[in-house]
Design a protein around this motif. Structure first.
Motif, short mmCIF file in Angstrom:
data_model
loop_
_atom_site.label_atom_id
_atom_site.label_comp_id
_atom_site.label_asym_id
_atom_site.label_seq_id
_atom_site.Cartn_x
_atom_site.Cartn_y
_atom_site.Cartn_z
N VAL A 293 29.66 80.36 25.37
CA VAL A 293 28.80 79.29 24.85
C VAL A 293 27.41 79.37 25.48
CG1 VAL A 293 28.40 76.81 24.93
CG2 VAL A 293 30.61 77.67 24.22
N ALA A 294 27.36 79.46 26.81
CA ALA A 294 26.06 79.52 27.50
C ALA A 294 25.26 80.74 27.05
CB ALA A 294 26.27 79.55 29.01
N SER A 295 25.94 81.87 26.85
CA SER A 295 25.26 83.10 26.41
C SER A 295 24.74 82.96 24.99
CB SER A 295 26.22 84.30 26.46
OG SER A 295 26.87 84.38 27.70
N SER A 296 25.60 82.45 24.11
CA SER A 296 25.25 82.39 22.69
C SER A 296 24.17 81.36 22.41
CB SER A 296 26.50 82.06 21.87
OG SER A 296 27.46 83.08 22.02
N VAL A 297 24.28 80.19 23.05
CA VAL A 297 23.29 79.15 22.82
C VAL A 297 21.92 79.60 23.32
CG1 VAL A 297 22.62 76.83 23.55
CG2 VAL A 297 24.93 77.25 22.75
N ASN A 298 21.91 80.28 24.47
CA ASN A 298 20.63 80.74 25.02
C ASN A 298 20.02 81.85 24.19
OD1 ASN A 298 20.81 78.89 27.06
ND2 ASN A 298 20.35 80.34 28.67
N GLY A 299 20.81 82.44 23.27
CA GLY A 299 20.23 83.43 22.37
C GLY A 299 19.06 82.86 21.57
N GLN A 300 19.07 81.53 21.39
CA GLN A 300 18.00 80.90 20.60
C GLN A 300 16.69 80.76 21.37
OE1 GLN A 300 19.08 77.71 17.75
NE2 GLN A 300 21.02 77.69 18.82
N ASP A 620 23.88 71.77 21.82
CA ASP A 620 24.98 72.56 21.26
C ASP A 620 26.10 72.78 22.28
OD1 ASP A 620 24.07 72.82 18.72
OD2 ASP A 620 23.26 74.83 18.93
N VAL A 621 25.77 72.59 23.55
CA VAL A 621 26.75 72.79 24.63
C VAL A 621 27.39 71.46 25.02
CG1 VAL A 621 27.09 73.68 26.97
CG2 VAL A 621 25.30 74.65 25.52
N THR A 622 26.56 70.39 25.05
CA THR A 622 26.91 69.16 25.73
C THR A 622 28.03 68.39 25.03
OG1 THR A 622 24.58 69.03 26.30
CG2 THR A 622 25.91 67.09 26.77
N PRO A 623 29.10 68.04 25.76
CA PRO A 623 30.12 67.15 25.19
C PRO A 623 29.49 65.79 24.89
CG PRO A 623 30.87 68.16 27.25
CD PRO A 623 29.40 68.43 27.13
N PRO A 624 30.05 65.00 23.98
CA PRO A 624 31.33 65.25 23.29
C PRO A 624 31.19 65.98 21.96
CG PRO A 624 30.60 63.02 22.85
CD PRO A 624 29.57 63.61 23.75
N VAL A 625 29.95 66.31 21.53
CA VAL A 625 29.79 66.85 20.17
C VAL A 625 29.30 68.30 20.18
CG1 VAL A 625 28.89 66.27 17.87
CG2 VAL A 625 29.08 64.50 19.58
N GLY A 626 29.18 68.96 21.33
CA GLY A 626 28.63 70.31 21.39
C GLY A 626 29.40 71.26 20.48
N GLY A 647 30.42 74.76 30.42
CA GLY A 647 29.24 75.40 29.82
C GLY A 647 27.96 74.71 30.23
N PHE A 648 28.01 73.38 30.31
CA PHE A 648 26.82 72.63 30.75
C PHE A 648 26.48 72.97 32.21
CE2 PHE A 648 24.51 68.98 32.44
CZ PHE A 648 23.58 68.75 31.44
N TYR A 650 27.18 75.80 33.75
CA TYR A 650 26.62 77.15 33.73
C TYR A 650 25.17 77.16 33.20
CZ TYR A 650 31.28 79.23 34.50
OH TYR A 650 32.49 79.60 35.02
N SER A 651 24.83 76.14 32.41
CA SER A 651 23.50 76.08 31.80
C SER A 651 22.53 75.20 32.58
CB SER A 651 23.62 75.56 30.36
OG SER A 651 24.46 76.38 29.59
N LEU A 652 22.86 74.89 33.83
CA LEU A 652 21.98 74.02 34.61
C LEU A 652 20.57 74.56 34.71
CD1 LEU A 652 24.13 72.71 37.63
CD2 LEU A 652 23.07 71.37 35.81
N ARG A 653 20.45 75.90 34.78
CA ARG A 653 19.09 76.45 34.90
C ARG A 653 18.30 76.22 33.63
NH1 ARG A 653 22.24 78.66 31.91
NH2 ARG A 653 21.93 80.62 30.89
N THR A 654 18.99 76.10 32.46
CA THR A 654 18.30 75.78 31.22
C THR A 654 17.81 74.33 31.24
OG1 THR A 654 19.87 77.27 30.15
CG2 THR A 654 18.48 75.98 28.71
N VAL A 655 18.46 73.48 32.05
CA VAL A 655 18.02 72.10 32.22
C VAL A 655 16.86 72.03 33.21
CG1 VAL A 655 18.73 69.79 32.96
CG2 VAL A 655 20.33 71.23 31.69
N ALA A 656 16.94 72.85 34.28
CA ALA A 656 15.94 72.77 35.35
C ALA A 656 14.62 73.43 34.96
CB ALA A 656 16.50 73.42 36.61
N LEU A 657 14.69 74.55 34.23
CA LEU A 657 13.48 75.32 33.93
C LEU A 657 12.40 74.52 33.20
CD1 LEU A 657 14.72 78.92 33.04
CD2 LEU A 657 13.07 78.30 34.80
N PRO A 658 12.76 73.70 32.19
CA PRO A 658 11.70 72.94 31.50
C PRO A 658 10.92 72.02 32.45
CG PRO A 658 13.72 72.89 30.21
CD PRO A 658 14.07 73.52 31.52
#
Length: 870
Positions: A293-300, A620-626, A647-648, A650-658
């Motif tokens: 999930v983290a890999s695929s979502v970050n493809g965008q 797309d990752v975040t529960p409950p509807v990811g 997945g969320f 694992y994606s913490l850096r996608t949250v921190a970077l912005p």
């Protein structure tokens, strides 16, 4: 979907393909003449879009078709949506009910209303009459229903709420803070459907001009076999390392992110192979799903396509496409590096076995991959020199000669590919997994790189429009799909070239169909989001939102950014990434810039748009509807909610970077030269890896709590050296407002000064502040002051301001001030740049502390954990 995953049952291949179809291209697939008709219609749509993007569009298409291309684009999308997407779960899948045919035809007709009645609308000045308004209202209702089917209920509900606000904004049920006078049906429908302010606005224009071509390019590239080739290469390079299947999933998903703009399709395409192998080496079902999930979502977030957001940013921010992907490049690259490192640390912590019996050094692997990407980048960049030489030699026939040379290169690479067997998808559940050897398989798909080189060349070197660049790359893919099978058969000495050519034609047609069906949702999302954008422009609710957010955040920029991020997450739970980005950026981008200026922070608009985009992706990752998490759980047989939470994490850096690049725009390579850019890349890479180690609780060995805290702090200092240096040496010195003109004359050319302007708000009358950045140009004090366009009226120590001229640089920024109120607008403070040591000096103590932690961990690490990177 959740029922299957909660029971722990992995879905079959057929069920997974149905899942992707239901979410991306429509679950209904009628057989017989109706199915053929829909396939032909999809092909016609794709061909129309290709012709529209071609250099010969003005010759091949009538002018009124080109002028109304947005209407035609939406007509195809609405018609196919009602045909391809059932209304309810209980609706038939194998035939189209009569009511869907009626809605499809009516929707397409009303979408084309502006085309059919173009002259009537022009004669009335773009204003709706009584007939127009009822057609427009019916069009909106049909659009919302098509969007509900294709995108889920959230998009239609949100658009309906905004539309109701247009009509009933003056109601006492509406809170005072966002109340407005309301609009008549005629005015609202004119704005939303007849003009280009609503449904047929910028977003649908971008979908028509650019996005379709890139989606089609991806569909054709995948149909040619590039997706399987990229995955095989990733597994050949990384599969034998510790945690190799997960590392290969990350790299493979980054590559297929170029092909697919859909998180869900990306999860299922790569996940059906990677997730079983990850489970095989020790990842739990949920962890394996979360990595995918983290890999695929970050493809965008990976340039050059970035879903569709890159093209929307061009229009919304007003910068070139090359600038957008330049700014987006570094955060995307380091984000993927961090994800590979997360996977590595998980594998080390669990002492996972490797697949196969080959011993591979991670250092050599990374070096080899870096060399490949550097070589590929150098090839894309270096090809301009022979092109310039050929154009100089034969300027008249250069285009034909270059096309012939590209085809020759393709034939040579295809001959190489014919020397090895075609790559077949592997079975990840086989008893013995034989991972491919890169040296043996790389020849099989080198020619897939040619369309990508053509695309990058036209985009980056020639700097042609994205649509034209994608057109030429797509034309090359047409040629590849038609010829790769017969030419391979010929090179291999086989006699069935006619059948091979027929198979190639079938591949091309299927690619055209896939591209069109994948665009249905995007076309409807951009059209429906146009209603929300139209509401903002019609009602002025954007300014009200600024006041509301400022009130809720108390003017605190960090708190406001958190609120914007949460808004993106909440909206994104039911919206596609593209639609979410359009909605939130329309509402909030200007708010962040304005409130940042009031806080003294100058935030570039592109940074805010990327901030919104990153958080929209996280939905797309975040529960409950990811949705991507549900898709991954359907593949792995794990629990969907738990997969989403991991997945969320694992994606913490996608949250921190912005948050980082809002405050340190160097990460977006804004006004950065080559030398400094390389330094920023190296330091940012170290910082993201250190942040990952800190949050994972493992560096060289298991970290103690204080070491994890220290690692996160080191990452912060490496990302934000200015934060530390500004507290050692302030970056600005204060100057009395009355001495501004003198200081302006003494300032060094190329530096800048910051002015804080204070005065009554034009709408509320309350005193507010904003910060202006004044660049110092050539000349003396008088010339520089005139260049700013600011009209100053000094009265002793107080410097009052008059309204600047319409054409002055700060006219737009200052237009929200009331220059004619009783209280004057004044120049409150002036700050000039002070001499400051280079902020990069802060890296030295941060790296020294990192070395100390590494030394301490290395000293207590068991001997067998030394060098576990292989």
């Amino acid at each position: 979907m959740s029922d299957n995953s909660s029971k722990g049952r992995a879905l079959s291949e057929a069920e997974l393909q149905e899942l992707v179809a239901a979410t991306d291209s429509g679950a209904r697939s009628p057989a017989g003449a109706v199915g053929t008709f829909l396939a032909v219609l999809a092909v016609v749509w794709s061909v129309f879009q290709v012709v529209l993007a071609s250099p010969l569009a003005n010759v091949l298409l009538p002018g009124d078709v080109i002028n109304n291309s947005r209407q035609i684009h939406l007509a195809f999308a609405i018609f196919l949506a009602f045909c391809a997407y059932p209304a309810l779960k209980s609706s038939p899948r194998h035939y189209i009910p009569i009511q869907d045919w009626i809605m499809a035809v009516a929707g397409a007709f009303i979408a084309l209303y502006g085309y059919f009645f173009y002259q009537k609308i022009v004669d009335s000045g773009g204003l709706a009459d009584d007939m127009d308004k009822w057609f427009a209202l019916a069009g909106l209702i049909l659009l919302f229903e098509a969007a509900r089917r294709a995108l889920g209920p959230a998009m239609a509900i949100i658009a309906t709420i905004f539309l109701l606000y247009v009509f009933f904004g003056s109601s006492e049920w509406v809170p005072d803070v966002i109340r407005w006078k309301g609009a008549s049906l005629k005015k609202a429908m004119s704005h939303m459907w007849i003009t280009s302010e609503g449904v047929f606005g910028i977003a649908l224009g971008v979908s028509t001009k650019f996005v379709f071509l890139f989606v089609l390019f991806g569909a054709l590239l995948d149909k040619a076999g590039a997706g399987n080739y990229f995955i095989k290469m990733a597994f050949g390079a990384l599969g034998h390392l510790r945690g190799g299947p997960a590392k290969a999933a990350v790299v493979g998903s980054a590559a297929t992110g170029l092909i697919s703009g859909s998180s869900i399709a990306n999860v299922v395409t790569t996940g059906t192979f990677t997730i079983p192998l990850m489970k095989r080496v020790g990842f739990s079902s949920e962890q394996a799903g979360a990595v995918e999930v983290a890999s695929s979502v970050n493809g965008q977030i990976m340039p050059p396509v970035m879903g569709a957001a890159a093209f929307l940013m061009v229009e919304y921010v007003g910068i070139s496409y090359v600038e957008v992907i330049t700014h987006a490049f570094l955060p995307a690259i380091i984000s993927y590096m961090a994800l590979v490192y997360i996977v590595h640390l998980e594998a080390v912590k669990r002492n996972m076995p490797t697949l196969g019996n080959r011993v591979v050094s991670m250092g050599k692997t990374i070096g080899g991959m870096a060399l490949f990407f550097a070589g590929f980048a150098a090839l894309c960049y270096g090809v301009q020199y022979p092109v310039k030489w050929i154009v100089g030699m034969v300027p008249a026939g250069a285009g034909w000669l270059l096309a012939a040379l590209v085809f020759v290169a393709y034939v040579v690479l295809l001959r190489l590919a014919a020397q090895v067997p075609d790559l077949e998808p592997d079975d990840p559940n086989a008893e013995h997994v034989e991972l491919p050897v890169v040296a043996e398989i790389y020849k099989a798909g080198l020619y897939y790189l040619l369309p990508i080189i053509v695309l990058v060349y036209f985009l980056m070197i020639e700097q042609k429009s994205p649509g034209l660049s994608a057109f030429w790359a797509t034309m090359l893919l047409f040629a590849i799909l038609l010829t790769q099978r017969p030419l391979k058969a010929m090179f291999r000495g086989q006699s069935d070239t006619a059948n091979a050519f027929r198979d190639g034609v079938a591949d091309l047609i299927q690619g055209l169909i896939d591209g069109a069906r994948n665009m249905i949702g995007i076309g409807l999302a951009t059209a429906t989001a146009g209603v929300i954008v139209g509401t903002v422009t019609l009602t002025g609710v954007g300014q009200v939102m600024a006041d509301l957010v400022e009130f809720l955040s108390g003017g605190n920029l960090i708190l406001m950014l958190i609120m914007v991020g949460l808004l993106s997450l909440v909206l994104g739970m039911g919206l596609p990434t593209t639609a979410n980005y359009i909605v939130v950026s329309s509402l909030m981008a200007g708010v962040v810039v304005e409130l940042g200026a009031q806080s003294g922070l100058i935030v570039p608009l592109i940074a805010v748009h990327l901030f919104v985009f990153y958080f929209g992706i996280m939905a797309d990752v975040t529960p409950p509807v990811g949705l991507a998490s549900f898709a991954a759980a359907a593949v792995s047989g794990g629990d969907a909610i738990r997969t989403g939470f991991i997945g969320f994490f694992y994606s913490l850096r996608t949250v921190a970077l912005p948050f980082v690049f809002i405050f340190n725009t160097d990460l977006l390579l804004i006004d950065v030269g080559w030398a400094k850019g390389i330094l920023i890349f190296v330091v940012a890479t170290i910082a993201i890896l250190v942040f990952t180690a800190g949050t994972m609780g493992w560096f060289i060995t298991r970290s103690r709590i204080y070491e994890s805290v220290a690692l996160v702090l080191i990452a912060f200092v490496l990302f934000r050296p200015d934060y530390v240096m500004n507290r050692i040496q302030p970056p600005f010195q204060s100057i009395a407002p009355a001495a501004f003109e003198q200081a302006l004359g003494e300032a060094a050319e190329g530096s800048d000064m910051r002015l804080v302007v204070s005065g009554p708000d034009f709408d509320t009358g309350e005193v507010k502040e904003t910060t202006l950045v004044v660049p110092i140009g050539p000349g003396g004090a008088a010339e520089r002051l005139e260049a700013t366009g600011l009209l100053l009226l000094p009265e002793g120590d107080v410097v009052k301001m008059d309204e600047p001229s319409f054409s002055s640089p700060f006219a737009e920024t200052l237009q929200s001030f009331d220059f004619y109120a009783d209280d004057p607008v004044t120049l409150k403070s002036v700050q000039a740049a002070a001499s400051q040591l280079p902020k990069e000096l802060v890296f030295i103590p941060a790296l020294a502390l990192l070395a100390l932690i590494a030394f301490l961990q290395n000293a207590r690490a068991p001997r067998e954990e030394e060098g576990v990177v292989a």
